[in-house]
Design a protein around this motif. Structure first.
Motif, short mmCIF file in Angstrom:
data_model
loop_
_atom_site.label_atom_id
_atom_site.label_comp_id
_atom_site.label_asym_id
_atom_site.label_seq_id
_atom_site.Cartn_x
_atom_site.Cartn_y
_atom_site.Cartn_z
N ASP A 48 0.67 -1.19 0.23
CA ASP A 48 -0.28 -0.27 0.35
C ASP A 48 0.93 1.16 0.24
OD1 ASP A 48 -2.31 -0.97 -0.14
OD2 ASP A 48 -2.86 -1.51 2.04
N GLY A 49 1.05 1.84 -0.83
CA GLY A 49 1.65 3.27 -1.31
C GLY A 49 2.56 2.97 -1.41
N TYR A 50 3.49 1.76 -1.79
CA TYR A 50 4.95 1.96 -2.82
C TYR A 50 4.56 0.71 -3.83
CZ TYR A 50 6.29 2.86 2.21
OH TYR A 50 6.23 3.74 3.33
N GLN A 51 4.93 0.87 -4.78
CA GLN A 51 5.57 0.10 -5.98
C GLN A 51 5.85 -1.03 -5.63
OE1 GLN A 51 9.69 0.75 -8.36
NE2 GLN A 51 8.45 -1.11 -9.36
N ASP A 52 4.52 -2.04 -6.10
CA ASP A 52 5.06 -3.48 -6.12
C ASP A 52 5.90 -4.04 -6.49
OD1 ASP A 52 2.36 -3.08 -5.43
OD2 ASP A 52 1.35 -3.94 -6.61
N TYR A 53 6.30 -6.18 -5.92
CA TYR A 53 7.31 -6.03 -5.82
C TYR A 53 7.11 -7.44 -6.78
CZ TYR A 53 11.76 -8.90 -4.90
OH TYR A 53 12.65 -10.00 -5.12
#
Length: 144
Positions: A48-53
């Motif tokens: 949530d709120g960050y680039q997915d990995y």
């Protein structure tokens, strides 16, 4: 195949799909054993709120084993070596894709205990050495 990896004190459980195919061919005094394997693993994290990995790994290997069998009653043991080649590809979010070709050398010993003519239990011990070399524009990477 299941492996547990620790990265910065965070633990991830990776579950991959592995297929192995061994074809033992018994000649009078040797066992010749072609082997092919395939491993695939894919791992994804949605933040949530960050680039997915996302991480995806695929590995193919092709080896040939040559073994000397030793038979004593119901116990069949063997010793020899596997040699071959491995091809791997890895994709990780935010990084360049990585491809490697590697050489495999694996001294191996094993044994089978035959309970009946067609049923046995066995085990194998192998020291696996995988090495590769990548030459880039400015440097060389060696993996052993």
């Amino acid at each position: 195949m299941v492996r547990l990896i620790s990265i910065n004190k965070l633990y991830y459980l990776y579950i991959g799909k592995t297929i192995w195919l061994y074809i033992p061919i018994e000649t009078g005094s040797l066992i010749i054993e072609p082997h092919i394997s395939y491993y695939y693993s894919s791992y994804e994290t949605d933040y949530d709120g960050y680039q997915d990995y996302e991480e995806t790994t695929m590995i193919w290997s092709l080896t040939v084993g040559v073994f000397k069998p030793f038979v004593k009653g119901s116990l069949k043991s063997y010793a020899g070596v596997r040699i071959g080649k491995q091809w791997s590809e890895s994709e990780v979010t935010g990084y360049d894709d990585v491809e490697h070709d590697s050489f495999i050398l694996a001294p191996t010993i094993g044994a089978e205990y035959f309970i009946s003519e067609n049923f046995s239990f066995g085990g194998e011990c192998m020291y696996l050495k995988i090495s590769s070399e990548d030459e880039e524009d400015n440097y060389t990477i060696k993996t052993k």
